[in-house]
Design an enzyme around this catalytic site. Sequence first.
Site, PDB file in Angstrom:
ATOM      1  N   SER A   1       0.820  -1.214   0.000  1.00 22.08           N
ATOM      2  CA  SER A   1       0.000   0.000   0.000  1.00 22.08           C
ATOM      3  C   SER A   1       0.854   1.263   0.000  1.00 22.08           C
ATOM      4  CB  SER A   1      -0.910   0.024   1.232  1.00 22.08           C
ATOM      5  OG  SER A   1      -1.673  -1.158   1.308  1.00 22.08           O
TER       6      SER A   1
HETATM    7  N1  SAH Z   1      -0.597  -4.920   4.019  1.00 29.64           N
HETATM    8  C1  SAH Z   1       0.195  -5.227   2.836  1.00 29.64           C
HETATM    9  C2  SAH Z   1      -0.515  -4.854   1.556  1.00 29.64           C
HETATM   10  C3  SAH Z   1      -1.289  -5.985   1.146  1.00 29.64           C
HETATM   11  S1  SAH Z   1      -2.103  -6.004  -0.398  1.00 29.64           S
HETATM   12  C4  SAH Z   1       1.562  -4.611   2.890  1.00 29.64           C
HETATM   13  O1  SAH Z   1       1.867  -3.884   3.842  1.00 29.64           O
HETATM   14  O2  SAH Z   1       2.359  -4.897   2.004  1.00 29.64           O
HETATM   15  C5  SAH Z   1      -3.394  -7.098   0.103  1.00 29.64           C
HETATM   16  C6  SAH Z   1      -2.975  -8.502   0.423  1.00 29.64           C
HETATM   17  O3  SAH Z   1      -4.149  -9.169   0.866  1.00 29.64           O
HETATM   18  C7  SAH Z   1      -2.440  -9.295  -0.767  1.00 29.64           C
HETATM   19  O4  SAH Z   1      -1.175  -9.806  -0.463  1.00 29.64           O
HETATM   20  C8  SAH Z   1      -3.472 -10.405  -0.927  1.00 29.64           C
HETATM   21  O5  SAH Z   1      -2.931 -11.632  -1.351  1.00 29.64           O
HETATM   22  C9  SAH Z   1      -4.062 -10.518   0.466  1.00 29.64           C
HETATM   23  N2  SAH Z   1      -5.392 -11.118   0.551  1.00 29.64           N
HETATM   24  C10 SAH Z   1      -6.424 -11.003  -0.329  1.00 29.64           C
HETATM   25  N3  SAH Z   1      -7.502 -11.685   0.122  1.00 29.64           N
HETATM   26  C11 SAH Z   1      -7.153 -12.238   1.313  1.00 29.64           C
HETATM   27  C12 SAH Z   1      -7.831 -13.070   2.258  1.00 29.64           C
HETATM   28  N4  SAH Z   1      -9.093 -13.462   2.069  1.00 29.64           N
HETATM   29  N5  SAH Z   1      -7.160 -13.420   3.365  1.00 29.64           N
HETATM   30  C13 SAH Z   1      -5.866 -13.043   3.587  1.00 29.64           C
HETATM   31  N6  SAH Z   1      -5.166 -12.280   2.714  1.00 29.64           N
HETATM   32  C14 SAH Z   1      -5.803 -11.879   1.597  1.00 29.64           C
END
Ligand code: SAH
Length: 237
Positions: free
Chosen positions: A87
Amino acid sequence: MYVWVGLWLLAALSGAAGWEEQARTQMVAEIEREFYATSLASGKSALTPKVKRALLEVPRHLFVPEALRSAAYENRPLPIGYGQTISQPYIVALMTELLEPKPEHVVLEVGTGSGYQAAVLARLVKQVYTIEIIEPLASRARARLKAQGYTNVEVRVGDGYYGLKEHAPFDGIVVTAAASHIPPPLVEQLKPGGRMVIPVGGQFLVQSLMLVEKTPKGEVLTRQLLPVSFVPLTGGH
Ligand code: SAH
């Protein structure tokens, strides 16, 4: 002659500080400008000193692919593989402030991704549990956090829609992928007095960053803060 010595000293000192530290200082200044500009919608007009310190300390360049390191401190999201993104720094800062983290808190993150948001939170609370649905991203984030010495972050593989019942209730929950609705299991796993920050909306529609508060009496209040753009929350739910 003194000018040259002065210049040399300046170059030596700035070299010692490292490009990352300068870049982080600039990144935080940019975040502060955006906080001010969006304060009416977010309710947060400035960074608190402890969140600011965490943002100045976490080496964001170590959470992005090597080829993108030089862009790590720009105020924008970056690709981290598997179609996912780390993000934008402003969003990480805002979600962190909205949780109002305290040193005794236990926090759940859904969507580990690179592990950056978890690292920022780990400096502010007692324990972070973070769930990632894509296994290789989870293992990389786990290894990265371990290499950086974090001992209070646990990375799990799974569908974060269902939360993490065995460690509930949580003082704070942060969801970093957009859900079509607020997952009821997460509301259930929020402590009375706890706060959840979550983007809600469809993949190609405008999403809203929402603040969910559970009052000490267990009443659930939701507030729509500002438009955002996140990758979707996937999984079989
Ligand atoms: N917080 C992260 C940004 C993540 S982007 C950072 O600091 O880098 C969102 C993430 O959520 C992705 O890696 C994606 O694979 C994950 N995601 C999507 N659906 C999900 C679910 N149902 N449970 C857990 N993770 C999930």
